[in-house]
Scaffold this active site. Structure first.
Site, PDB file in Angstrom:
ATOM      1  CG  ASP A 182      -6.933 -12.485  -5.655  1.00 27.40           C
ATOM      2  OD1 ASP A 182      -7.570 -12.338  -6.694  1.00 27.40           O
ATOM      3  OD2 ASP A 182      -5.971 -11.764  -5.334  1.00 27.40           O
ATOM      4  CG  HIS A 227      -1.033 -12.826   6.242  1.00 27.42           C
ATOM      5  ND1 HIS A 227      -0.754 -12.257   5.026  1.00 27.42           N
ATOM      6  CD2 HIS A 227      -2.376 -13.016   6.269  1.00 27.42           C
ATOM      7  CE1 HIS A 227      -1.870 -12.093   4.347  1.00 27.42           C
ATOM      8  NE2 HIS A 227      -2.874 -12.559   5.077  1.00 27.42           N
ATOM      9  CG  HIS A 234      -2.054  -1.025   1.051  1.00 22.37           C
ATOM     10  ND1 HIS A 234      -3.256  -0.750   0.457  1.00 22.37           N
ATOM     11  CD2 HIS A 234      -2.105  -2.322   1.402  1.00 22.37           C
ATOM     12  CE1 HIS A 234      -4.022  -1.826   0.462  1.00 22.37           C
ATOM     13  NE2 HIS A 234      -3.334  -2.799   1.033  1.00 22.37           N
TER      14      HIS A 234
END
Length: 417
Positions: free
Chosen positions: A363, A106, A17
Site C-alpha cells: 500500500d 522493516h 505468505h
C-alpha cells in the site's frame, strides 16, 4: 506474544505468505448465534486489492469457522477460524538482493536479532497480514457487545500526510472542543464511512484531497502516513482495571500493537495540553435522560442518579475507568516502509555501500485499510474489560449485604443490587 486478552482471549497465527492465517478465540459466551456471515463483512473491509490506492495483492480473505459452533450457535468452547492465502508470492522476496539487505524501516533486522531466523518472504509476523486473525475475532466480540449493551464502534481516516479532516486551529487546538467533531462522533456510522471508499474519510472535500495525496505518492513510488480516529458509543461506566490495566492503557497497548502504528492519543490528546484546566475540566451534570441502572444501585433506598459530563475532553475515561460518555481516540500510522525507490542501506554483513530496490506489492498508504483493524482492537479491549467487570459484579453479588449502620460505611458504599 501472539495472545491478547484475559477473559476474551485471542491467539493469532500465520505469516505474510504462508498457506493460511487465522486465530483461536477462547472465552466466547455460549448460546450466541454466529456464522461466517457475521464475520465476513469486516474481513472484506480489511482485505487488500480494494482500489488503485491499495496494494494490488488480490486476496478475498474468505473466513471459515473450524470449531466452537454447531448449527450456527456458539458452544462456549474455543472458536478456530482460518483464512487461506490464495495470492501469496514468496518468490517476490526470494532474490539475491532482497536476501542480502535488511529493508529500511522493516522488521527484517530486528526479527533476525531476536530469533536468529526470519521469514524469507514478506514481513512474516510483522506483516499486516497477521491482523486478519484480530479482525475475525473482533467480529465475534462486536456481535456480543452489540447484543448485550448496544455498543457501537466506528473508525475513519482523519488525516493523510498534512491533510486533516479537522485541522487544529488557535480556537480548537484539539477536536474535543470542535462542535463539528463532537456532532460527528454522535452520529457517524460504518455505512457512512464506507461511502467514502477508498479513503474512508467521511468528508467529501477532505477525502478527495487525501485521495490525490495518496495517488501522488504512489505515482512517485513513495508512501505517506496518516491517522485513524475511532469512537466507541454506549460503553457502560465502570470498565477498566486500575492501576496498570486502565482502559486507556489497554487501548494504547492494543493500538500500538497494530503494524505501522506510531502514536496514540485519547480524548483531547496532545492538543488538550495547550488549553488551561478551567477549559479542559469536564464538569458533572445530571444525565438528561436517566436510564434504568444496570446494577439497581441505590443510596438510602433511592435509585442513585446517573451523571454525565457537560464536556468530554476526557474521552469517556477518568481515572482509567469509563464514565459512560463516548470513548474516542486517534492512532497515527507511519508511511509504509516498502517503496519502489532504490534506497542506500547496509547489507546484513555490514557493507554500507549497497542499494536496495524492494519488490513486492504494498500500500502507498495503510490508513484506509487500518480503519477496520482499529475497530477490531477497540472491540477486543472493550469486551475483555466488560467481562472483567461482570466477573467482579457477579462475585460481589454472592456476598451478604454489608451492614451500613455505621455512618462511615454508609457513606462508602451503595446499598447494593
Amino acid at each position: 506474544m501472539s495472545t491478547f486478552g484475559d477473559f476474551f482471549k485471542v491467539t493469532t497465527y500465520g505469516e505474510s505468505h504462508c498457506r493460511s492465517v487465522g486465530c483461536i478465540v477462547d472465552g466466547v459466551p455460549p448460546g450466541m448465534e454466529l456464522t461466517e456471515e457475521d464475520i465476513q463483512p469486516q474481513m472484506t473491509r480489511r482485505r487488500p486489492g480494494q482500489s488503485a490506492l491499495t496494494t494490488p495483492r488480490n486476496e478475498m480473505d474468505t473466513v471459515e469457522i473450524q470449531s466452537g459452533t454447531e448449527f450456527g450457535i456458539t458452544l462456549g468452547t474455543p472458536i478456530a477460524m482460518v483464512v487461506r492465502n490464495k495470492d501469496q508470492r514468496p518468490k517476490d522476496y526470494g532474490n539475491s538482493t532482497m536476501d542480502m539487505y535488511p529493508r529500511p524501516s522493516h522488521a527484517d533486522w530486528t526479527y533476525l536479532e531476536k530469533y536468529g531466523v526470519k521469514a524469507s518472504s514478506g514481513g512474516g509476523r510483522s506483516s499486516a497480514r497477521e491482523t486478519i486473525g484480530r479482525v475475525a475475532a473482533s467480529a465475534i466480540a462486536e456481535k456480543y457487545l452489540k447484543l448485550s449493551h448496544g455498543i457501537e464502534i466506528v473508525a475513519w481516516t482523519s488525516s493523510v500526510g498534512g491533510i486533516h479532516m479537522f485541522p487544529p486551529t488557535a480556537t480548537h487546538p484539539t477536536p474535543s472542543t470542535n462542535p463539528a467533531f463532537l456532532s460527528l462522533i454522535d452520529t457517524i456510522t460504518r455505512e457512512k464511512v464506507d461511502e467514502f471508499v477508498p479513503v474512508r474519510c467521511p468528508d467529501q472535500a477532505a477525502s478527495d484531497r487525501m485521495a490525490e495525496e495518496i495517488a501522488a505518492f504512489r505515482d512517485k513510488s513513495d508512501s505517506i502516513g496518516g491517522t485513524v480516529t475511532c469512537v466507541i458509543r454506549n460503553v457502560p461506566s465502570g470498565l477498566g482495571e486500575p492501576c496498570f490495566d486502565k482502559i486507556e492503557a489497554m487501548l494504547a497497548h492494543a493500538m500500538l500493537s497494530i503494524p505501522a502504528s506510531k502514536g496514540f492519543e485519547i480524548g483531547s490528546g496532545f492538543g488538550g495540553c495547550e488549553v488551561p484546566g478551567s477549559i479542559h475540566n469536564d464538569p458533572f451534570i445530571l444525565a438528561p435522560e436517566v436510564p434504568p441502572l444496570e446494577t439497581g444501585a441505590t443510596r438510602n433506598g433511592i435509585p442513585r442518579p446517573r451523571l454525565t459530563t457537560k464536556t468530554n475532553n476526557s474521552g469517556g475515561i477518568q481515572g482509567g475507568i469509563t464514565n459512560g460518555a463516548h470513548i474516542y481516540f486517534k492512532v497515527g500510522f507511519k508511511p509504509p516502509a516498502t517503496i519502489g525507490q532504490a534506497q542506500n542501506t547496509a547489507t546484513y554483513d555490514g557493507d554500507a555501500s549497497g542499494t536496495l530496490e524492494a519488490k513486492g506489492r504494498h500500500d502507498p498508504c495503510v490508513v484506509p485499510r487500518a480503519v477496520p483493524i482499529v475497530e477490531a482492537m477497540a472491540a477486543l479491549v472493550v469486551v475483555d474489560a466488560l467481562m472483567a467487570q461482570q466477573s467482579r459484579q457477579v462475585s460481589r453479588s454472592m456476598l451478604p449485604p454489608l451492614k451500613t449502620n455505621k455512618p462511615e460505611i454508609k457513606a462508602m458504599v451503595e446499598d447494593g443490587p
